[in-house]
Design a protein around this motif. Sequence first.
Motif, PDB file in Angstrom:
ATOM      1  N   GLY A  14       0.798  -1.223   0.000  1.00  0.00           N
ATOM      2  CA  GLY A  14       0.000   0.000   0.000  1.00  0.00           C
ATOM      3  C   GLY A  14       0.825   1.265   0.000  1.00  0.00           C
ATOM      4  O   GLY A  14       0.453   2.276  -0.599  1.00  0.00           O
ATOM      5  N   VAL A  15       2.005   1.218   0.649  1.00  0.00           N
ATOM      6  CA  VAL A  15       2.835   2.424   0.756  1.00  0.00           C
ATOM      7  C   VAL A  15       3.452   2.811  -0.587  1.00  0.00           C
ATOM      8  O   VAL A  15       3.986   3.918  -0.731  1.00  0.00           O
ATOM      9  CB  VAL A  15       3.923   2.215   1.831  1.00  0.00           C
ATOM     10  CG1 VAL A  15       5.038   1.316   1.309  1.00  0.00           C
ATOM     11  CG2 VAL A  15       4.470   3.539   2.334  1.00  0.00           C
ATOM     12  N   SER A  16       3.375   1.936  -1.583  1.00  0.00           N
ATOM     13  CA  SER A  16       3.956   2.268  -2.891  1.00  0.00           C
ATOM     14  C   SER A  16       3.269   3.470  -3.526  1.00  0.00           C
ATOM     15  O   SER A  16       3.844   4.129  -4.396  1.00  0.00           O
ATOM     16  CB  SER A  16       3.897   1.058  -3.836  1.00  0.00           C
ATOM     17  OG  SER A  16       2.573   0.629  -4.041  1.00  0.00           O
ATOM     18  N   LYS A  17       2.048   3.781  -3.077  1.00  0.00           N
ATOM     19  CA  LYS A  17       1.386   4.990  -3.599  1.00  0.00           C
ATOM     20  C   LYS A  17       2.102   6.254  -3.140  1.00  0.00           C
ATOM     21  O   LYS A  17       1.925   7.328  -3.708  1.00  0.00           O
ATOM     22  CB  LYS A  17      -0.088   5.022  -3.176  1.00  0.00           C
ATOM     23  CG  LYS A  17      -0.345   5.194  -1.695  1.00  0.00           C
ATOM     24  CD  LYS A  17      -1.838   5.242  -1.399  1.00  0.00           C
ATOM     25  CE  LYS A  17      -2.123   5.375   0.091  1.00  0.00           C
ATOM     26  NZ  LYS A  17      -1.744   4.155   0.828  1.00  0.00           N
ATOM     27  N   ASN A  18       2.912   6.130  -2.104  1.00  0.00           N
ATOM     28  CA  ASN A  18       3.719   7.251  -1.603  1.00  0.00           C
ATOM     29  C   ASN A  18       5.189   7.116  -2.004  1.00  0.00           C
ATOM     30  O   ASN A  18       6.069   7.674  -1.350  1.00  0.00           O
ATOM     31  CB  ASN A  18       3.635   7.330  -0.080  1.00  0.00           C
ATOM     32  CG  ASN A  18       2.225   7.519   0.426  1.00  0.00           C
ATOM     33  OD1 ASN A  18       1.633   6.597   0.989  1.00  0.00           O
ATOM     34  ND2 ASN A  18       1.688   8.703   0.216  1.00  0.00           N
ATOM     35  N   ALA A  19       5.444   6.396  -3.099  1.00  0.00           N
ATOM     36  CA  ALA A  19       6.822   6.094  -3.488  1.00  0.00           C
ATOM     37  C   ALA A  19       7.675   7.347  -3.624  1.00  0.00           C
ATOM     38  O   ALA A  19       8.871   7.332  -3.301  1.00  0.00           O
ATOM     39  CB  ALA A  19       6.837   5.304  -4.800  1.00  0.00           C
ATOM     40  N   GLY A  20       7.083   8.435  -4.075  1.00  0.00           N
ATOM     41  CA  GLY A  20       7.832   9.673  -4.244  1.00  0.00           C
ATOM     42  C   GLY A  20       8.364  10.254  -2.949  1.00  0.00           C
ATOM     43  O   GLY A  20       9.287  11.086  -2.969  1.00  0.00           O
TER      44      GLY A  20
END
Length: 248
Positions: free
Chosen positions: A210-216
Amino acid sequence: MVKAIGVDIGGTGIKAGIVDLEHGTMASERVRVPTPEGAAPEDVLLAVKTVLKTLNVHESNLPLGVAFPAIVKRGMTLSAANVSKKWIGFDAERFFRDGLGRNIVFVNDADAAGVAEARHGAARDVRGFTLLTTLGTGIGSAFLYDGVLLPNTELGHLHYGEYESVETFAATSARERENLSWADWAERLQKFYSHIEFLFSPDLFVVGGGVSKNAGDFLPLLDLKTPIVPAIHRNNSGIIGAASLAGD
């Protein structure tokens, strides 16, 4: 449209959806229920029945794939990091098949995510060795060479310092539990990814969960020789991969 159902059982949530197998995309809304406290087999089965009923596919003949956070060998679950210890040495595939009254494909959750990204995502057409990690309640991993899966790698359980498992130190749950900033968490991830980069020399890292949406917020803070990119299907990768394997 050729379709299948994917169910992704995690340490904190159980997610499901219908998947368009041709395009590797969701063909329905994703439904989710919390993973029952303790995550005992009977309670998890009931939760899976709930998500299938919510999708209105509990009586469907579509292929069904179930992804689970454990080593899965010949249908048996051989580990239980973030679920009940009752799953260790448990004939889980038979348990779900009998409990749901249908044939299923049963697979490790990170392996399912790896298949999704290799067939339809960030690792599609990548030659050589792709190493996918899922950052969530724990850390899952999937090894893919020229798109072919080597199942049941468990890099989240590498020892690190005083930690029995590196996932206790570096998973998303550790960031949330200790209220770490992105920068502080990235320092922990740096140690993890540098170590496995040295051990395995991958051609590509893919980061899911789920945290991949905050990869930036954290991937640009990592300094690695290997390219590292977020999973295209993010938290749906497990659903899409499980459905894809069922469709096979």
